[in-house]
Scaffold this motif. Structure first.
Motif, PDB file in Angstrom:
ATOM      1  N   ILE A 110      -7.134  -5.226   6.706  1.00 58.98           N
ATOM      2  CA  ILE A 110      -7.516  -4.723   5.388  1.00 58.98           C
ATOM      3  C   ILE A 110      -8.834  -4.005   5.645  1.00 58.98           C
ATOM      4  CG2 ILE A 110      -8.297  -5.305   3.061  1.00 58.98           C
ATOM      5  CD1 ILE A 110      -5.303  -5.819   3.460  1.00 58.98           C
ATOM      6  N   THR A 111      -8.925  -2.770   5.195  1.00 55.91           N
ATOM      7  CA  THR A 111     -10.097  -1.941   5.463  1.00 55.91           C
ATOM      8  C   THR A 111     -10.728  -1.521   4.148  1.00 55.91           C
ATOM      9  OG1 THR A 111      -9.004  -1.151   7.461  1.00 55.91           O
ATOM     10  CG2 THR A 111     -10.890   0.116   6.673  1.00 55.91           C
ATOM     11  N   ILE A 112     -12.041  -1.688   4.071  1.00 52.03           N
ATOM     12  CA  ILE A 112     -12.777  -1.378   2.845  1.00 52.03           C
ATOM     13  C   ILE A 112     -13.835  -0.327   3.154  1.00 52.03           C
ATOM     14  CG2 ILE A 112     -14.235  -2.309   1.003  1.00 52.03           C
ATOM     15  CD1 ILE A 112     -12.981  -5.121   1.969  1.00 52.03           C
ATOM     16  N   MET A 113     -13.760   0.791   2.454  1.00 57.27           N
ATOM     17  CA  MET A 113     -14.802   1.819   2.520  1.00 57.27           C
ATOM     18  C   MET A 113     -15.695   1.589   1.303  1.00 57.27           C
ATOM     19  SD  MET A 113     -14.292   4.067   5.047  1.00 57.27           S
ATOM     20  CE  MET A 113     -14.953   5.609   4.471  1.00 57.27           C
ATOM     21  N   ALA A 114     -16.963   1.240   1.554  1.00 57.77           N
ATOM     22  CA  ALA A 114     -17.878   0.900   0.460  1.00 57.77           C
ATOM     23  C   ALA A 114     -18.021   2.044  -0.538  1.00 57.77           C
ATOM     24  CB  ALA A 114     -19.234   0.505   1.015  1.00 57.77           C
ATOM     25  N   SER A 115     -18.030   3.261  -0.048  1.00 55.88           N
ATOM     26  CA  SER A 115     -18.071   4.448  -0.895  1.00 55.88           C
ATOM     27  C   SER A 115     -16.959   5.358  -0.410  1.00 55.88           C
ATOM     28  CB  SER A 115     -19.433   5.137  -0.756  1.00 55.88           C
ATOM     29  OG  SER A 115     -19.419   6.356  -1.456  1.00 55.88           O
ATOM     30  N   ASP A 116     -15.979   5.614  -1.238  1.00 61.99           N
ATOM     31  CA  ASP A 116     -14.788   6.336  -0.797  1.00 61.99           C
ATOM     32  C   ASP A 116     -15.103   7.688  -0.163  1.00 61.99           C
ATOM     33  OD1 ASP A 116     -12.538   8.508  -1.860  1.00 61.99           O
ATOM     34  OD2 ASP A 116     -11.711   6.727  -0.882  1.00 61.99           O
ATOM     35  N   GLY A 117     -15.959   8.480  -0.757  1.00 61.78           N
ATOM     36  CA  GLY A 117     -16.350   9.764  -0.182  1.00 61.78           C
ATOM     37  C   GLY A 117     -15.204  10.701   0.144  1.00 61.78           C
ATOM     38  N   GLY A 118     -14.102  10.599  -0.576  1.00 63.21           N
ATOM     39  CA  GLY A 118     -12.955  11.477  -0.337  1.00 63.21           C
ATOM     40  C   GLY A 118     -11.951  10.931   0.662  1.00 63.21           C
ATOM     41  N   PHE A 119     -12.189   9.737   1.195  1.00 70.52           N
ATOM     42  CA  PHE A 119     -11.288   9.196   2.217  1.00 70.52           C
ATOM     43  C   PHE A 119      -9.887   8.920   1.671  1.00 70.52           C
ATOM     44  CE2 PHE A 119      -9.716   5.796   5.113  1.00 70.52           C
ATOM     45  CZ  PHE A 119      -9.673   6.558   6.272  1.00 70.52           C
ATOM     46  N   ALA A 120      -9.795   8.365   0.463  1.00 68.08           N
ATOM     47  CA  ALA A 120      -8.478   8.072  -0.110  1.00 68.08           C
ATOM     48  C   ALA A 120      -7.647   9.351  -0.256  1.00 68.08           C
ATOM     49  CB  ALA A 120      -8.613   7.368  -1.451  1.00 68.08           C
ATOM     50  N   SER A 121      -8.261  10.436  -0.679  1.00 71.65           N
ATOM     51  CA  SER A 121      -7.496  11.684  -0.827  1.00 71.65           C
ATOM     52  C   SER A 121      -7.118  12.256   0.536  1.00 71.65           C
ATOM     53  CB  SER A 121      -8.226  12.703  -1.691  1.00 71.65           C
ATOM     54  OG  SER A 121      -9.367  13.185  -1.053  1.00 71.65           O
ATOM     55  N   LEU A 122      -7.957  12.036   1.567  1.00 71.24           N
ATOM     56  CA  LEU A 122      -7.578  12.438   2.924  1.00 71.24           C
ATOM     57  C   LEU A 122      -6.317  11.691   3.355  1.00 71.24           C
ATOM     58  CD1 LEU A 122      -8.272  13.867   5.685  1.00 71.24           C
ATOM     59  CD2 LEU A 122      -9.477  11.736   6.253  1.00 71.24           C
ATOM     60  N   VAL A 123      -6.302  10.389   3.096  1.00 70.30           N
ATOM     61  CA  VAL A 123      -5.143   9.565   3.471  1.00 70.30           C
ATOM     62  C   VAL A 123      -3.909   9.980   2.692  1.00 70.30           C
ATOM     63  CG1 VAL A 123      -4.168   7.231   3.419  1.00 70.30           C
ATOM     64  CG2 VAL A 123      -6.531   7.589   4.200  1.00 70.30           C
ATOM     65  N   THR A 124      -4.005  10.023   1.373  1.00 77.76           N
ATOM     66  CA  THR A 124      -2.822  10.302   0.557  1.00 77.76           C
ATOM     67  C   THR A 124      -2.387  11.766   0.639  1.00 77.76           C
ATOM     68  OG1 THR A 124      -4.172  10.581  -1.432  1.00 77.76           O
ATOM     69  CG2 THR A 124      -3.263   8.379  -1.012  1.00 77.76           C
ATOM     70  N   GLY A 125      -3.202  12.614   1.233  1.00 79.17           N
ATOM     71  CA  GLY A 125      -2.802  13.999   1.505  1.00 79.17           C
ATOM     72  C   GLY A 125      -2.018  14.131   2.800  1.00 79.17           C
ATOM     73  N   GLY A 126      -1.871  13.012   3.525  1.00 79.15           N
ATOM     74  CA  GLY A 126      -1.136  13.022   4.787  1.00 79.15           C
ATOM     75  C   GLY A 126       0.366  12.903   4.563  1.00 79.15           C
ATOM     76  N   THR A 127       1.059  12.555   5.618  1.00 79.30           N
ATOM     77  CA  THR A 127       2.516  12.414   5.579  1.00 79.30           C
ATOM     78  C   THR A 127       2.886  11.029   5.071  1.00 79.30           C
ATOM     79  OG1 THR A 127       2.723  13.912   7.457  1.00 79.30           O
ATOM     80  CG2 THR A 127       4.632  12.519   6.956  1.00 79.30           C
ATOM     81  N   ARG A 128       3.686  11.010   4.034  1.00 78.86           N
ATOM     82  CA  ARG A 128       4.133   9.749   3.438  1.00 78.86           C
ATOM     83  C   ARG A 128       5.195   9.101   4.324  1.00 78.86           C
ATOM     84  NH1 ARG A 128       4.842   9.106  -2.955  1.00 78.86           N
ATOM     85  NH2 ARG A 128       5.644   6.998  -2.950  1.00 78.86           N
ATOM     86  N   VAL A 129       5.023   7.799   4.598  1.00 79.64           N
ATOM     87  CA  VAL A 129       5.993   7.037   5.388  1.00 79.64           C
ATOM     88  C   VAL A 129       6.200   5.688   4.709  1.00 79.64           C
ATOM     89  CG1 VAL A 129       5.449   8.153   7.598  1.00 79.64           C
ATOM     90  CG2 VAL A 129       4.215   6.101   6.936  1.00 79.64           C
ATOM     91  N   PRO A 130       7.394   5.148   4.781  1.00 81.33           N
ATOM     92  CA  PRO A 130       7.609   3.845   4.131  1.00 81.33           C
ATOM     93  C   PRO A 130       6.977   2.716   4.947  1.00 81.33           C
ATOM     94  CG  PRO A 130       9.603   4.551   5.251  1.00 81.33           C
ATOM     95  CD  PRO A 130       8.614   5.686   5.367  1.00 81.33           C
ATOM     96  N   LEU A 131       6.531   1.675   4.241  1.00 77.31           N
ATOM     97  CA  LEU A 131       6.148   0.444   4.924  1.00 77.31           C
ATOM     98  C   LEU A 131       7.446  -0.293   5.234  1.00 77.31           C
ATOM     99  CD1 LEU A 131       3.116  -0.717   2.738  1.00 77.31           C
ATOM    100  CD2 LEU A 131       3.086   0.564   4.889  1.00 77.31           C
ATOM    101  N   THR A 132       7.561  -0.837   6.423  1.00 74.65           N
ATOM    102  CA  THR A 132       8.807  -1.494   6.819  1.00 74.65           C
ATOM    103  C   THR A 132       8.858  -2.923   6.304  1.00 74.65           C
ATOM    104  OG1 THR A 132       7.964  -2.390   8.899  1.00 74.65           O
ATOM    105  CG2 THR A 132       8.826  -0.117   8.951  1.00 74.65           C
ATOM    106  N   ALA A 133      10.058  -3.473   6.237  1.00 72.72           N
ATOM    107  CA  ALA A 133      10.234  -4.865   5.834  1.00 72.72           C
ATOM    108  C   ALA A 133       9.496  -5.779   6.810  1.00 72.72           C
ATOM    109  CB  ALA A 133      11.718  -5.213   5.772  1.00 72.72           C
ATOM    110  N   ALA A 134       9.499  -5.437   8.098  1.00 70.33           N
ATOM    111  CA  ALA A 134       8.780  -6.241   9.094  1.00 70.33           C
ATOM    112  C   ALA A 134       7.283  -6.212   8.836  1.00 70.33           C
ATOM    113  CB  ALA A 134       9.090  -5.736  10.505  1.00 70.33           C
ATOM    114  N   ASP A 135       6.745  -5.052   8.466  1.00 68.22           N
ATOM    115  CA  ASP A 135       5.315  -4.962   8.168  1.00 68.22           C
ATOM    116  C   ASP A 135       4.960  -5.775   6.923  1.00 68.22           C
ATOM    117  OD1 ASP A 135       4.727  -3.340  10.347  1.00 68.22           O
ATOM    118  OD2 ASP A 135       5.014  -1.493   9.207  1.00 68.22           O
TER     119      ASP A 135
END
Length: 144
Positions: A110-135
């Motif tokens: 679990i990763t916490i960025m104290a101040s997002d600074g645009g990181f969430a939009s960098l991540v969600t602007g990437g390629t969407r992939v499903p989380l697996t049942a194993a994960d």
């Protein structure tokens, strides 16, 4: 009282993302600006032997809570081993990367960025992939 309603989301309903093609780390946004938070929180999943590219966040400390797996944290000139239960805090401006040191098992944090600074939009602007049942199963086991 604040007028904002609480938000509940289930990890099984959330997508994962690869920031760049060929990445070996999947990130799922658990909370961030889209949910009204100035901090961002992610589930990160490293493939066996996987690693982040060297990166830095000038205005935010970043904290990793290791749920399962083993890794090594490279930060500036330091290299530290990581395992379940470890909490790693990287200071703003540190050049860092996390490497999954296992050739067979995934690394989960679990990763916490104290101040997002645009990181969430960098991540969600990437390629969407499903989380697996194993994960999802590994996450539930780690949190049990």
């Amino acid at each position: 009282m604040s007028g904002a309603a609480p938000i509940v989301r289930n990890i099984a309903d959330l997508p994962g993302y690869l920031i760049s093609t060929g990445d070996t780390v999947v990130l799922a946004e658990l909370a961030g600006p889209a949910q009204g938070s100035s901090a961002s929180v992610f589930l990160e999943i490293w493939e066996p032997g996987g690693a982040q590219p060297l990166n830095s966040h000038a205005d935010s400390a970043e904290t990793f809570i290791v749920l399962a797996g083993t890794g090594a944290a490279h930060s500036d000139d330091a290299v530290l081993p990581l395992g379940p239960g470890d909490v790693l805090t990287l200071q703003p401006g540190s050049e860092h990367r996390i490497v999954n040191t296992s050739a067979t098992e995934k690394l989960y944090t679990i990763t916490i960025m104290a101040s997002d600074g645009g990181f969430a939009s960098l991540v969600t602007g990437g390629t969407r992939v499903p989380l697996t049942a194993a994960d999802l199963g590994a996450l539930v086991s780690a949190l049990a």
